[in-house]
Design an enzyme around this catalytic site. Structure first.
Site, mmCIF file in Angstrom:
data_model
loop_
_atom_site.group_PDB
_atom_site.id
_atom_site.type_symbol
_atom_site.label_atom_id
_atom_site.label_comp_id
_atom_site.label_asym_id
_atom_site.label_seq_id
_atom_site.Cartn_x
_atom_site.Cartn_y
_atom_site.Cartn_z
ATOM 1 N N ASP A 155 0.805 -1.223 0.000
ATOM 2 C CA ASP A 155 0.000 0.000 0.000
ATOM 3 C C ASP A 155 0.842 1.278 0.000
ATOM 4 O O ASP A 155 0.395 2.322 0.456
ATOM 5 C CB ASP A 155 -0.957 0.024 1.203
ATOM 6 C CG ASP A 155 -1.997 -1.076 1.127
ATOM 7 O OD1 ASP A 155 -2.402 -1.436 0.012
ATOM 8 O OD2 ASP A 155 -2.399 -1.588 2.191
ATOM 9 N N GLU A 156 2.073 1.193 -0.523
ATOM 10 C CA GLU A 156 2.940 2.369 -0.552
ATOM 11 C C GLU A 156 3.435 2.691 -1.957
ATOM 12 O O GLU A 156 4.382 3.454 -2.129
ATOM 13 C CB GLU A 156 4.139 2.169 0.394
ATOM 14 C CG GLU A 156 3.743 2.091 1.859
ATOM 15 C CD GLU A 156 4.942 2.002 2.787
ATOM 16 O OE1 GLU A 156 6.065 2.289 2.313
ATOM 17 O OE2 GLU A 156 4.768 1.645 3.965
#
Length: 282
Positions: A226-227
């Site tokens: 999620d980055e």
């Protein structure tokens, strides 16, 4: 016959790049229909997207000549015919709001996609897939078979020639190896409470903490969970009167809209990756 293309490129910034690109196209009777560029002062990189028509050269000849043109500038570039919709595979688990929204927008002519397959670790949406005449692949995932399932997923993706893979609320963490193989062509969507509210019921946690903003983030998939580079985000205001169900409904709407915009921009070749960030020519 008039052929229209989209050329995207990035390279170290220097004087005369716009002139060089436009001159290259003019010399080949290319007519520029849309153009945008950005100079990043932090990285010293130049980014450009050009939509143009050209009848003088075949696509292969155009690519060959672009290779010679781009080399002295150390350009990374891609060329796409606008008449070819982007081959896409969708992944989903048990929440179907993003899947349903993408399928509807695609069939309504709002997204330049060619959705080739849907892959899911649950059976919930096989009828929805059938209603759109899209092949549905049910691949249950366990800790013991995850590697085999990912291998099969990649087989399907490659067999369909997918240029884009959309994790439309697919709730399995992809391995680092699969993330690398899908680098730059896989988009994920999640709520924007991270990293504060993790786990299966983030909206319950958000309601318990009395949040005033809920939102969604669409980003490219990387090995850093999620980055990845962010493509699009949005938020909606809520207040004390909203129930958990209200927050969940609003969150799902926001997720669907954010993902649809990210998919549209990517499929129109408007997104260029700039390190950990993106350049988006809307």
């Amino acid at each position: 016959m008039n052929k229209t293309y989209i050329l995207t490129l990035s390279c170290p910034d220097r004087l005369g790049l716009v002139h060089a690109v436009s001159g290259f196209l003019m010399e080949r009777n290319g007519n520029i229909e849309e153009a945008a560029q950005y100079n990043d002062p932090d990285t010293g990189l130049f980014f450009m997207r050009v939509q143009f028509s050209c009848t003088q050269l075949s696509p292969q000849d155009l690519r060959t000549q672009l290779e010679f043109f781009a080399a002295p500038f150390s350009m990374q570039w891609s060329l796409h015919a606008t008449a070819q919709p982007m081959r896409t595979v969708l992944l989903v688990s048990k929440e179907g709001h993003c899947l349903n929204d993408l399928l509807f927008r695609w069939k309504s002519g709002l997204l330049p996609l060619d959705i080739r397959a849907i892959i899911s670790n649950h059976r919930e949406f096989y009828q929805l897939a059938a209603s759109y005449n899209v092949p549905f692949h049910h691949l249950p995932v366990t800790a013991a078979n995850k590697a085999q399932v990912e291998s099969r997923q990649l087989e399907i993706i490659e067999a369909e020639g997918a240029e884009l893979v959309v994790l439309a609320r697919y709730m399995q963490i992809l391995s680092d190896e699969l993330c690398r193989k899908l680098s730059g062509r896989a988009i994920n969507i999640h709520h924007s409470f991270l990293p504060s509210f993790k786990g299966a019921k983030p909206y319950y946690q958000a309601h318990d903490r009395g949040v005033k903003l809920i939102g969604a983030t669409a980003h490219y998939v990387t090995a850093d969970l999620d980055e990845g580079p962010i493509i699009e985000q949005d938020v909606a205001r809520v207040d004390h009167s909203k129930t958990v169900e209200d927050l969940t409904t609003q969150g799902r709407d926001t997720e669907s809209q954010v993902l649809a915009r990210a998919v549209k921009w990517h499929s129109e070749h408007r997104v260029l990756i700039n390190g950990h960030k993106t350049v988006i020519f809307k």
